[in-house]
Design a protein around this motif. Structure first.
Motif, short mmCIF file in Angstrom:
data_model
loop_
_atom_site.label_atom_id
_atom_site.label_comp_id
_atom_site.label_asym_id
_atom_site.label_seq_id
_atom_site.Cartn_x
_atom_site.Cartn_y
_atom_site.Cartn_z
N SER A 17 12.55 11.21 -13.32
CA SER A 17 11.40 10.53 -12.70
C SER A 17 11.19 11.12 -11.31
N PHE A 18 10.03 10.84 -10.73
CA PHE A 18 9.73 11.36 -9.40
C PHE A 18 10.63 10.73 -8.34
N ASP A 19 11.18 9.56 -8.63
CA ASP A 19 12.11 8.93 -7.69
C ASP A 19 13.33 9.81 -7.45
N ASP A 20 13.69 10.64 -8.41
CA ASP A 20 14.83 11.54 -8.23
C ASP A 20 14.55 12.63 -7.20
N LEU A 21 13.28 12.93 -6.97
CA LEU A 21 12.91 13.99 -6.03
C LEU A 21 12.64 13.48 -4.62
N ILE A 22 12.37 12.19 -4.47
CA ILE A 22 11.94 11.64 -3.19
C ILE A 22 13.03 10.73 -2.65
N SER A 23 13.50 11.04 -1.46
CA SER A 23 14.56 10.23 -0.87
C SER A 23 14.05 8.82 -0.56
N SER A 24 14.96 7.90 -0.47
CA SER A 24 14.58 6.49 -0.27
C SER A 24 13.99 6.24 1.11
N ASP A 25 14.23 7.12 2.08
CA ASP A 25 13.69 6.92 3.43
C ASP A 25 12.50 7.84 3.74
N HIS A 26 11.93 8.46 2.73
CA HIS A 26 10.79 9.36 2.91
C HIS A 26 9.54 8.55 3.27
N PRO A 27 8.71 9.04 4.20
CA PRO A 27 7.49 8.31 4.60
C PRO A 27 6.50 8.04 3.47
N VAL A 28 6.54 8.85 2.43
CA VAL A 28 5.61 8.62 1.32
C VAL A 28 5.88 7.27 0.65
N ARG A 29 7.09 6.78 0.74
CA ARG A 29 7.40 5.47 0.17
C ARG A 29 6.71 4.35 0.95
N ILE A 30 6.57 4.52 2.25
CA ILE A 30 5.86 3.52 3.06
C ILE A 30 4.38 3.51 2.68
N VAL A 31 3.79 4.70 2.57
CA VAL A 31 2.39 4.80 2.16
C VAL A 31 2.20 4.13 0.81
N ASN A 32 3.09 4.40 -0.11
CA ASN A 32 3.01 3.83 -1.45
C ASN A 32 3.07 2.30 -1.40
N ASP A 33 4.03 1.76 -0.67
CA ASP A 33 4.19 0.31 -0.60
C ASP A 33 3.00 -0.37 0.06
N VAL A 34 2.52 0.21 1.16
CA VAL A 34 1.39 -0.39 1.87
C VAL A 34 0.13 -0.38 1.01
N LEU A 35 -0.16 0.78 0.42
CA LEU A 35 -1.41 0.89 -0.35
C LEU A 35 -1.33 0.17 -1.70
N ASP A 36 -0.14 -0.11 -2.19
CA ASP A 36 -0.02 -0.93 -3.40
C ASP A 36 -0.36 -2.39 -3.12
N ASN A 37 -0.31 -2.78 -1.85
CA ASN A 37 -0.52 -4.19 -1.50
C ASN A 37 -1.85 -4.48 -0.83
N ILE A 38 -2.76 -3.53 -0.80
CA ILE A 38 -4.07 -3.81 -0.24
C ILE A 38 -5.09 -3.96 -1.36
N LYS A 39 -6.12 -4.72 -1.08
CA LYS A 39 -7.19 -4.91 -2.06
C LYS A 39 -8.18 -3.76 -1.94
N ILE A 40 -8.46 -3.13 -3.07
CA ILE A 40 -9.40 -2.01 -3.07
C ILE A 40 -10.62 -2.33 -3.94
N ASP A 41 -10.94 -3.61 -4.08
CA ASP A 41 -12.05 -4.01 -4.93
C ASP A 41 -13.37 -3.32 -4.57
#
Length: 75
Positions: A17-41
């Motif tokens: 999985s892509f999780d194997d390539l991306i470290s747990s402290d990589h900034p892309v994880r913050i982007v992912n978490d923030v944008l997963d929680n906003i409304k894009i209606d």
């Protein structure tokens, strides 16, 4: 609406999985978490159900935000 399939947990042959390539402290994880929680209606309403399937707007927004964070701009 008609979007191309978007599965962030999609498995591939190597790595599993892509999780194997991306470290747990990589900034892309913050982007992912923030944008997963906003409304894009409003963004979703801008897409037409006609024509070829589009990439999911949430995925494209994540790509754009992270690219700008990395000073990677598209023309």
């Amino acid at each position: 609406m008609n979007f191309k399939p978007y599965n962030q947990n999609q498995l591939v042959l190597f790595p599993h999985s892509f999780d194997d390539l991306i470290s747990s402290d990589h900034p892309v994880r913050i982007v992912n978490d923030v944008l997963d929680n906003i409304k894009i209606d409003p963004l979703l309403r801008a897409y037409s159900a006609e024509g070829n399937p589009s990439y999911h707007p949430r995925m494209m927004l994540k790509v754009m935000v992270f690219a700008y964070m990395e000073n990677t701009y598209s023309s």
